[in-house]
Write a protein that holds these residues in place. Structure first.
Motif, PDB file in Angstrom:
ATOM      1  N   ASP A  69       2.516   2.625  -3.387  1.00  0.00           N
ATOM      2  CA  ASP A  69       1.511   3.672  -3.582  1.00  0.00           C
ATOM      3  C   ASP A  69       0.274   3.114  -4.277  1.00  0.00           C
ATOM      4  O   ASP A  69      -0.166   3.609  -5.313  1.00  0.00           O
ATOM      5  N   CYS A  70      -0.274   2.058  -3.684  1.00  0.00           N
ATOM      6  CA  CYS A  70      -1.392   1.354  -4.302  1.00  0.00           C
ATOM      7  C   CYS A  70      -2.482   1.101  -3.263  1.00  0.00           C
ATOM      8  O   CYS A  70      -2.452   0.091  -2.562  1.00  0.00           O
ATOM      9  N   PRO A  71      -3.435   2.024  -3.154  1.00  0.00           N
ATOM     10  CA  PRO A  71      -4.528   1.769  -2.220  1.00  0.00           C
ATOM     11  C   PRO A  71      -5.409   0.627  -2.739  1.00  0.00           C
ATOM     12  O   PRO A  71      -5.983   0.716  -3.820  1.00  0.00           O
ATOM     13  N   TYR A  72      -5.422  -0.458  -2.015  1.00  0.00           N
ATOM     14  CA  TYR A  72      -6.252  -1.599  -2.400  1.00  0.00           C
ATOM     15  C   TYR A  72      -6.688  -2.337  -1.140  1.00  0.00           C
ATOM     16  O   TYR A  72      -6.139  -2.121  -0.056  1.00  0.00           O
ATOM     17  N   GLN A  73      -7.658  -3.213  -1.283  1.00  0.00           N
ATOM     18  CA  GLN A  73      -8.212  -3.939  -0.147  1.00  0.00           C
ATOM     19  C   GLN A  73      -7.366  -5.177   0.130  1.00  0.00           C
ATOM     20  O   GLN A  73      -7.638  -6.255  -0.378  1.00  0.00           O
ATOM     21  N   ASP A  90      -5.193  -4.114  -9.462  1.00  0.00           N
ATOM     22  CA  ASP A  90      -5.014  -2.948  -8.590  1.00  0.00           C
ATOM     23  C   ASP A  90      -4.118  -1.904  -9.255  1.00  0.00           C
ATOM     24  O   ASP A  90      -3.277  -1.284  -8.628  1.00  0.00           O
ATOM     25  N   VAL A 120       0.825  -1.208   0.000  1.00  0.00           N
ATOM     26  CA  VAL A 120       0.000   0.000   0.000  1.00  0.00           C
ATOM     27  C   VAL A 120       0.861   1.261   0.000  1.00  0.00           C
ATOM     28  O   VAL A 120       0.737   2.117  -0.865  1.00  0.00           O
TER      29      VAL A 120
END
Length: 152
Positions: free
Chosen positions: A36-40, A140, A32
């Motif tokens: 720099d990867c907003p994911y669940q 993502d 994350v």
């Protein structure tokens, strides 16, 4: 290379709160924040996985989760492969993956292992016996490829 990591292998129900917290922290730190990867990340699949935790001086620095055939993909699989940024120069990624491959074979037999790999790591996974199959895709918003390791 520094000394090998110490590995702990547990099911979800065997993990204690501190171990689970360390896993989620390491995954968020790399997948994350660093990427720099907003994911669940918390995806309700951890409960079905076997968790492989790599420790150096009692700190979690490497991690994967593995699934039996049909648990995530049709084949057995390895995912959430992560090594803390400050530890990557020691070759722990290959050590971690070899540990994970060995554990898949031990638990489920010598069969096909499937991964969804970030495309820039193709050579890394090729060196571990994985071969790309099919076209690349975005997961993502990061380029990925499907790879398979055929039982030897």
């Amino acid at each position: 290379m520094e000394k090998n990591l110490t590995y702990t292998i547990k099911t979800y129900t065997e993990l204690n709160k501190d171990e689970l917290y360390a896993i989620l922290r390491l995954r968020a730190e790399v997948f994350v924040v660093e990427q720099d990867c907003p994911y669940q990340d918390v995806d309700n699949k951890d409960q079905k996985a076997v968790h492989i935790l790599g420790y150096k001086n009692e700190s979690l620095v490497a991690y994967t989760r593995i699934f039996k055939p049909g648990g995530y993909f049709e084949n057995a699989s390895i995912g959430r492969v992560v090594v803390a940024k400050k530890e990557r120069q020691y070759g722990y990624g290959k050590e971690l993956m070899q540990q994970s491959i060995n554990e898949v074979i031990k638990l489920y037999g010598n069969l096909i292992i499937e991964i969804s790999a970030q495309e820039y790591l193709r050579k890394f996974y090729n060196e571990l016996g994985f071969v790309q199959q099919g076209e690349g895709y975005l997961e993502d918003n990061i380029p990925h490829i499907r790879m398979f390791r055929i039982a030897k």
